[in-house]
Design a protein around this motif. Structure first.
Motif, PDB file in Angstrom:
ATOM      1  N   GLY A 154       0.649  -1.150   0.466  1.00 47.02           N
ATOM      2  CA  GLY A 154       0.110   0.535  -0.357  1.00 47.02           C
ATOM      3  C   GLY A 154       0.932   1.870  -0.137  1.00 47.02           C
ATOM      4  N   THR A 155       2.134   1.138   0.228  1.00 44.93           N
ATOM      5  CA  THR A 155       2.955   2.178   0.373  1.00 44.93           C
ATOM      6  C   THR A 155       2.952   2.977  -1.070  1.00 44.93           C
ATOM      7  N   VAL A 156       2.715   2.330  -2.151  1.00 47.18           N
ATOM      8  CA  VAL A 156       3.267   2.621  -3.669  1.00 47.18           C
ATOM      9  C   VAL A 156       2.156   3.175  -3.623  1.00 47.18           C
ATOM     10  N   LEU A 157       0.927   3.138  -3.007  1.00 41.68           N
ATOM     11  CA  LEU A 157      -0.314   4.616  -3.504  1.00 41.68           C
ATOM     12  C   LEU A 157       0.186   6.051  -2.636  1.00 41.68           C
ATOM     13  N   VAL A 158       0.698   5.482  -1.703  1.00 42.88           N
ATOM     14  CA  VAL A 158       0.753   6.606  -0.775  1.00 42.88           C
ATOM     15  C   VAL A 158       2.143   7.463  -1.457  1.00 42.88           C
ATOM     16  N   HIS A 159       3.141   7.014  -1.876  1.00 44.27           N
ATOM     17  CA  HIS A 159       4.294   7.690  -3.000  1.00 44.27           C
ATOM     18  C   HIS A 159       3.059   8.420  -4.045  1.00 44.27           C
ATOM     19  N   LYS A 160       1.866   7.653  -4.619  1.00 43.75           N
ATOM     20  CA  LYS A 160       2.051   8.266  -5.531  1.00 43.75           C
ATOM     21  C   LYS A 160       0.744   9.987  -5.339  1.00 43.75           C
ATOM     22  N   LEU A 161      -0.180   9.366  -4.797  1.00 46.37           N
ATOM     23  CA  LEU A 161      -0.734  10.607  -3.634  1.00 46.37           C
ATOM     24  C   LEU A 161       0.485  12.179  -3.230  1.00 46.37           C
ATOM     25  N   ALA A 162       1.022  11.323  -2.523  1.00 40.13           N
ATOM     26  CA  ALA A 162       1.806  12.660  -2.447  1.00 40.13           C
ATOM     27  C   ALA A 162       2.727  13.370  -2.977  1.00 40.13           C
ATOM     28  N   GLY A 163       3.465  12.538  -3.956  1.00 37.25           N
ATOM     29  CA  GLY A 163       4.196  12.908  -5.367  1.00 37.25           C
ATOM     30  C   GLY A 163       3.610  14.095  -5.873  1.00 37.25           C
ATOM     31  N   ALA A 164       1.656  13.011  -6.231  1.00 38.07           N
ATOM     32  CA  ALA A 164       0.330  14.624  -6.873  1.00 38.07           C
ATOM     33  C   ALA A 164       0.976  15.500  -6.735  1.00 38.07           C
ATOM     34  N   ALA A 165       0.781  15.200  -4.875  1.00 36.65           N
ATOM     35  CA  ALA A 165       0.591  16.102  -4.129  1.00 36.65           C
ATOM     36  C   ALA A 165       1.660  17.640  -3.879  1.00 36.65           C
TER      37      ALA A 165
END
Length: 570
Positions: A154-165
């Protein structure tokens, strides 16, 4: 286990050098195993740098997620080993500017310590740095407190959200808040079907029997929390989602993002099967899957198995998940198309052919067809074994699908021999992939055309149709006698049948001669060097084993003979 490596001590550096070699926007630090974006602006103009990492062995994580819209850097340690404080600090200094850095850290002791200390040092040196811990593994809910849960896929989805923000220009506090809330909301759980081997160790950390699986394992080749006997894919998905959804307690949510993550040794085919059932399971529980991804995102070397991650989503998260990124291993926006199963217009179209009443041969034709289906089903193991010794081993399964196509024919298909052969040709074409389907479909179409308008064919007409079927196979595939194919059973059968009918004879005995010749022909292929088909790729190594396709011919011809004998005795 054999591994395609050089020195076990050099695998991480050599792997990362390979990664950046094929990526124009990436670079690797000279003195540390840190992959960074090489397209960043000058430090005063940089946005928040989102950084993650951990031990190697989880590829494509984490270097595969370095790029615009995701990570600014990935810090990589030895296999399943946290990177050092100095490596993390070097990564921060390489990519962070005045806007600061956010470290997304999987909740393991080594990672917490090394990334945490690096964050403190960076902050003390004037680079604002915050840390978000991800502990999405629900398998440990009865073992450790929530703040001690491990971080997994699930860490990968956190990467995506944080990176987009971060890419959107939000300040560090907002990027950290978005990442932290996602880390708190996401739930994941893994299942292992086997083990993996760390290159420097050379053996697996635990053993699983062929009929066992391990629920709740992490991403470092360790044991899970529970071992059970192997189950079907659907049952495994149900078990995992039951645990995941129960961990949300009283929290309800109408929509989610789903991540089906392979652990390294699971084919995409099997992951897609899991995705299919997971989407249906969630929808039956009243949760619409708005986005779904399926593939290898955070692996454990070559471990067979998967993990599922569920993240509740609303509009703001959906926008961040959909935001553009050029990270090489992010697969896209994962949009789900509804309805998931689309009807085939051809299959829904009405059959405009007249519904003929059963012909005089109808019952006999159906009896023969069902006898053939049973024979092919019984021969599955033998045909799979023969085909596996010279090809990919799928012949047995293909013939079973052909048997199912026979059993699914409607009663109307048995009205006339032409109708039966034509309908069966269509059914076989749809049911059997690979080469067998087209070959048999071509044979059946040719045979049907030679029996057009004939309600009760005589022996000569059946024989002509059989010859036409064989020619259809030869024309389509280009093989000839002696090439070690199904034709080496069919041609001797035709020759024997023609010879037996050239003199006064009993029709059953004449066809029996053809069946015997087919069996003999199939057996003789064991001494033939293959010159056509997949077996030709291995040449003389196929000698000593009969051709599976030729043996299949003898199986269904023997079944026809047996059914013919029964009908003649009535």
């Amino acid at each position: 286990m054999k591994k395609l490596i050089n020195d076990p001590k050099a695998v991480v550096r050599e792997m990362l050098e390979g990664v950046v070699t094929t990526s124009r926007h990436l670079a690797i630090l000279r003195n540390e195993n840190v992959v960074v974006r090489s397209d960043l602006p000058d430090k005063p103009n940089r946005k928040v740098a989102v950084i993650s990492g951990g031990g190697a062995g989880h590829e494509p994580a984490h270097a595969g997620y370095v790029g615009m819209g995701m990570l600014a850097a990935a810090v990589v340690g030895d296999v399943f080993t946290s990177p050092s404080v100095d490596a993390v600090l070097a990564g921060i200094k390489a990519v962070a500017g005045q806007a600061g850095a956010l470290l997304i850290v999987k909740n393991y002791t080594g990672d917490r310590l090394n990334f945490g200390l690096a964050a403190e040092i960076a902050t003390s040196e004037g680079i604002p740095t915050e840390v978000v811990l991800v502990g999405d593994d629900v398998a440990l809910r009865d073992t450790v407190s929530m703040e001690r849960r491990r971080g997994i896929a699930g860490t990968v989805l956190v990467h995506k959200l944080a990176g987009a923000a971060a890419e959107a220009g939000l300040p560090l506090s907002d990027v950290a808040r978005i990442a932290g809330k996602a880390a708190a909301d996401i739930r994941s759980m893994g299942v292992g079907l086997g083990t993996c081997i760390v290159p420097a160790v050379g053996h697996a950390g635990f053993a699983l029997e062929d009929n066992e699986i391990e629920y709740g394992l992490g991403i470092h080749g360790e044991k899970g929390v529970r071992r059970t006997l192997m189950k079907s894919a659907d049952e495994i998905v149900d078990d995992v989602l039951d645990v995941i959804l129960s961990d949300f307690a009283d929290a309800s949510f109408p929509a989610c993002a789903l991540l089906v993550n392979g652990l390294g040794g699971t084919p995409q085919m099997e992951l897609a099967i899991a995705l299919r059932h997971a989407v249906g399971h969630l929808e039956r529980r009243g949760i619409k899957v708005e986005r779904a991804w399926c593939g290898n995102f955070m692996t454990a070397l070559e471990m067979p198995g998967l993990s599922l991650s569920v993240l509740p989503i609303e509009t703001s998260r959906l926008e961040l998940l959909d935001a553009n990124t050029d990270a090489s291993d992010w697969p896209g926006n994962g949009a789900i198309r509804y309805p998931i199963v689309l009807a085939d217009e051809e299959l829904l179209a009405a059959d405009n052919r007249p519904d003929l009443p059963p012909g005089l041969l109808s019952n006999i034709l159906r009896s023969v067809a069902l006898t053939v289906a049973t024979a092919l089903e019984r021969a599955e193991g033998e045909l799979a074994d023969l085909d596996g010794k010279a090809g990919d081993g799928d012949l047995g399964a293909s013939m079973v699908r052909g048997a199912a196509a026979i059993r699914n024919l409607p009663q109307a298909s048995y009205a006339t021999p032409e109708r039966l052969l034509s309908d069966l040709g269509t059914a076989v074409r749809r049911a059997i992939a690979g080469s067998s389907g087209p070959f048999y479909a071509a044979a059946l179409v040719r045979a049907a055309s030679h029996l057009k308008g004939i309600e009760i064919p005589d022996e000569a007409e059946w024989q002509t149709a059989f010859a036409a079927a064989i020619q259809g196979i030869a024309d389509l595939g280009g093989a000839k006698r002696g090439d070690r194919t199904m034709l080496d059973a069919l041609y001797p059968a035709l020759d024997a049948w023609i010879k037996a009918t050239s003199v006064p004879h009993n029709p059953h005995e004449a066809f029996s001669a053809a069946v015997f010749a087919a069996s003999e022909g199939a057996a003789m292929t064991a001494s033939m060097t293959p010159r056509a088909g997949r077996a030709s790729y291995i040449g003389d190594r196929a000698l000593g084993v009969p051709d599976g396709g030729a043996r299949a011919v003898s199986v269904w011809m023997q079944a026809i003979e047996a059914a013919f004998a029964v009908s003649c005795c009535r």
